[in-house]
Design an enzyme around this catalytic site. Structure first.
Site, short mmCIF file in Angstrom:
data_model
loop_
_atom_site.label_atom_id
_atom_site.label_comp_id
_atom_site.label_asym_id
_atom_site.label_seq_id
_atom_site.Cartn_x
_atom_site.Cartn_y
_atom_site.Cartn_z
N HIS A 115 58.44 24.45 56.06
CA HIS A 115 57.59 23.30 56.36
C HIS A 115 56.14 23.74 56.45
CE1 HIS A 115 61.47 21.51 58.19
NE2 HIS A 115 61.29 21.06 56.96
N GLU A 118 53.75 24.67 59.63
CA GLU A 118 54.23 25.65 60.60
C GLU A 118 53.62 27.02 60.31
OE1 GLU A 118 58.49 25.13 60.35
OE2 GLU A 118 58.34 23.01 60.87
N ARG A 170 54.10 18.34 55.80
CA ARG A 170 55.39 19.01 56.05
C ARG A 170 56.12 19.41 54.77
NH1 ARG A 170 59.99 18.70 59.78
NH2 ARG A 170 61.95 18.26 58.69
N HIS A 242 60.86 28.79 61.75
CA HIS A 242 60.23 27.48 61.83
C HIS A 242 59.41 27.39 63.12
CE1 HIS A 242 62.62 25.18 58.68
NE2 HIS A 242 63.24 26.34 58.72
N SER A 243 58.72 26.32 63.31
CA SER A 243 58.10 26.02 64.60
C SER A 243 58.03 24.49 64.73
CB SER A 243 56.69 26.63 64.70
OG SER A 243 55.74 25.90 63.94
N TYR A 244 58.07 24.03 65.96
CA TYR A 244 58.01 24.74 67.22
C TYR A 244 59.13 24.23 68.12
CZ TYR A 244 55.84 20.33 68.66
OH TYR A 244 55.62 18.99 68.87
N GLU A 316 63.18 28.40 65.96
CA GLU A 316 62.00 27.58 66.22
C GLU A 316 61.07 28.37 67.14
OE1 GLU A 316 61.19 24.76 64.91
OE2 GLU A 316 63.04 23.94 64.08
#
Length: 350
Positions: A115, A118, A170, A242-244, A316
């Site tokens: 994404h 991120e 995204r 990934h985040s968050y 995440e």
């Protein structure tokens, strides 16, 4: 997010329906403006080059690729870099392989930046590359025990679009799709395993649009083709950064049912969480994605699990919402350090 014009309507709606709420970021536009100002200042003081590449600011895809190539060249006895695919906008997708040689070793696959917004994701994946190569003398045991395959940036087009045009973008940059003016596909809904089911959308303007078909995106298809071309590799672990939210998410994400080996997978995740806590005191939570967070059918973690990766996790990264996707650069190193500690803990358990 809500604009000033929609704020009153949103608050009235929440009140009318008896929905509790809290404000996580009061002014997103201000946060992004401050982030860009700080980024510009850092680049003025410390212009990004291969020589001064570090983890105190966020870099472009081109800058990251240059550093990766330079680092691999310095450690060419145990590492290679190759282009495994081209994005919609013809940017290369690079993969780093790290191996001290020998056959039949268990193998690890790590990727980042599914994404676009991120940004801490490629920072953490490159930190792992840095530890394994530039600090290889400290990690001889795991280097001799495992082979590593690392893709720092999967969604290269989206990442650059987030950097230069729309900070909170995204998806990929394919399209427009389905007779709309909307671009992009959610890479983490574009895998074939339970494609198009719970937690994905067939509406092209949705943030979780799964695409016209599984692996429609060159980015996800590049991962598929690479892994499927290595049927004899002993894959044991998949990590996707990934985040968050500070979570360790395991399969399944398409259903709340659990895999038969869920307890084993959670035991490894628990060790990782303990290592994170011991590093900088941060608390992460582990569980299956559909039970802990939400449904996300067609995601990478479920697909990798289905094709034989026993241990498969979405991580995440920081934080829990204070800054969200706009994580300050001064948190990159501590975030990467705690994930490295978790990584070592996982390798010691599997």
């Amino acid at each position: 997010m809500a604009t000033d014009e929609n704020k009153k309507f949103l608050l009235d709606y929440l009140k009318t329906h008896g929905l509790d709420h809290s404000i996580m970021i009061a002014d997103v536009e201000k946060l992004v403006s401050e982030e860009r100002a700080q980024m510009s200042l850092k680049r003025l003081i410390n212009p990004p080059t291969v020589k001064n590449f570090g983890w105190t600011q966020y870099y472009s895809a081109e800058e990251i690729d240059a550093w990766v190539k330079d680092t691999v060249t310095k450690h060419s006895d145990i590492s290679t870099v190759e282009v495994i695919g081209q994005t919609t906008e013809n940017r290369p997708i690079h993969l780093v392989k790290i191996s001290t040689g020998g056959s039949g070793k268990p193998s690890i696959f790590i990727d980042g930046t599914f994404h676009a917004r991120e940004w801490v994701s490629p920072a953490v994946t490159t930190y792992i590359v840095n530890e394994l190569l530039n600090n290889r003398g400290k990690h001889e045991t795991i280097l001799n025990a495992f082979d590593f395959y690392i893709v720092p940036i999967v969604n290269v087009d989206g990442y650059e679009y987030s950097r230069n045009t729309n900070r909170y973008w995204r998806k990929t940059r394919s399209g427009p799709h389905g007779g709309t003016t909307c671009y992009g596909v959610d890479t983490n809904r574009n895998f074939a395993f339970h494609f198009g089911e719970n937690g994905s959308s067939d509406y092209p303007c949705s943030e979780i649009y799964h695409g016209p078909k599984a692996f429609s995106e060159p980015e996800t298809d590049a991962l598929r083709k690479y892994v499927e071309a290595l049927p004899d590799v002993d894959w044991v672990l998949y990590l996707s950064m990934h985040s968050y939210s500070q979570l360790f998410l395991s399969p399944w994400n398409w259903t709340r049912d659990l895999p038969e080996d869920h307890d084993e997978v959670m035991a490894v995740a628990t060790a990782a969480l303990a290592a994170i806590k011991a590093t900088h005191g941060k608390d992460y939570i582990a569980g299956s994605g559909a039970n802990l967070l939400y449904y996300s059918a067609g995601c990478s973690v479920d697909w990798f699990k289905d094709i034989g990766f026993k241990y498969s996790y979405t991580i995440e990264l920081r934080d829990k919402g204070q800054y969200g996707f706009a994580l300050p650069p001064d948190q990159i190193i501590p975030n990467a350090e705690e994930i490295w500690a978790a990584f070592e803990a996982i390798l010691n358990k599997i």
